[in-house]
Design an enzyme around this catalytic site. Sequence first.
Site, mmCIF file in Angstrom:
data_model
loop_
_atom_site.group_PDB
_atom_site.id
_atom_site.type_symbol
_atom_site.label_atom_id
_atom_site.label_comp_id
_atom_site.label_asym_id
_atom_site.label_seq_id
_atom_site.Cartn_x
_atom_site.Cartn_y
_atom_site.Cartn_z
ATOM 1 N N GLY A 130 40.877 42.256 44.633
ATOM 2 C CA GLY A 130 40.398 43.261 45.592
ATOM 3 C C GLY A 130 38.898 43.260 45.787
ATOM 4 O O GLY A 130 38.339 44.239 46.275
ATOM 5 N N ASP A 177 37.382 43.735 55.266
ATOM 6 C CA ASP A 177 36.896 42.705 54.345
ATOM 7 C C ASP A 177 36.074 41.655 55.089
ATOM 8 O O ASP A 177 35.019 41.209 54.609
ATOM 9 C CB ASP A 177 38.069 42.020 53.629
ATOM 10 C CG ASP A 177 38.768 42.940 52.650
ATOM 11 O OD1 ASP A 177 38.515 44.156 52.692
ATOM 12 O OD2 ASP A 177 39.586 42.444 51.851
#
Length: 340
Positions: A130, A177
């Site tokens: 993550g 992201d």
Amino acid sequence: MTPKIDASALRGDAPTQPRASRSADAPVGDPSPGAGTARATGKVILIGEHSVVYGHPAIALPITSISARAEVTMTTAPSRIDSELFHGSLAAAPDRLLPTVTAVRAAIAAVSPDAQVHVRILSDIPSERGVGSSAAVAGAVVSAVSQALGRVLTPDERFDLIQDAERAAHGSPSGLDARAVCAPGPIWFQQGAIEHITVGAALHLVVADSGVRGRTREAVAAVREVRRSAPSVFDAAVSSLSALTTLARTHISAGDLAGLGAALNAAHRHLGTLGVGDPALDHLAAAARAGGSPGAKLTGGGRGGCVLALADDPEHAAELVARLRAAGAPAAWTTHMEIA
Ligand code: MEV
């Protein structure tokens, strides 16, 4: 002024390859014709993961002490990848490399469809935790490939190509992201667009690895299933996460650490309700709170991966790193936002 981030790896995974450069954003260096080199950093989501997939805002920042670097040369032989995970032709790369292969192919298709390239990838960002490994590798690859083929991408072109790779990684990425791994500082993200955020007091953060692989694709699918099977539970959790993200921005601007910590703790609970928690993450978040952290939560996709803990100051951040390591975290990093 753009907020500055300085991150230091206190006890990161020992790099298995040469460290990626710490220099500024991609592309890197002054390449010779037919060659390109670029890098992208790791990232941490402060708050807003999962709800961001449904159009709500999120706040993320780079972890500049970990990064992925790609070195690319044009070749007449079939395209090839050399990385820690695989050495061989693009066509023979295993499924696990699909996001990277997609990044290479997308950049070639965008710039020079008949070209062949040799791509070397060096990364010290742990994968499936993550902290942005897949997006950072894709970010470095698309910039280096396009540079080798004679073109420097605009930020939006780079974002679109990273998103192609992120879709291969986990289906329906929000784009958070892809933006965060290219950002020089903390970002407010919503529906593809980013804004810089005002920081009223220095913010010290610890990111600790649970040692359990995070599974973003499964986590995103689990949340989608909650939405289908228990819409009122989904709606309540997602609107709470959205409101907490907005509140977090206000607390960051006002320099209110206690308020921000409470928002992070509440977000951790709502993410658990959405089915993306994990006992290892609860354990580390509880250890951070017991060590005086004003707030701690899972970060990223969840179901493994990392926790993020707020610290009072740099000394407290170092204490929390030691405490989280003692509680079982195999690696931890610190990062901070300066007043800006
Ligand atoms: C993954 O790092 C963050 C998620 O919100 C997914 C996404 O934004 O695409 C879980």
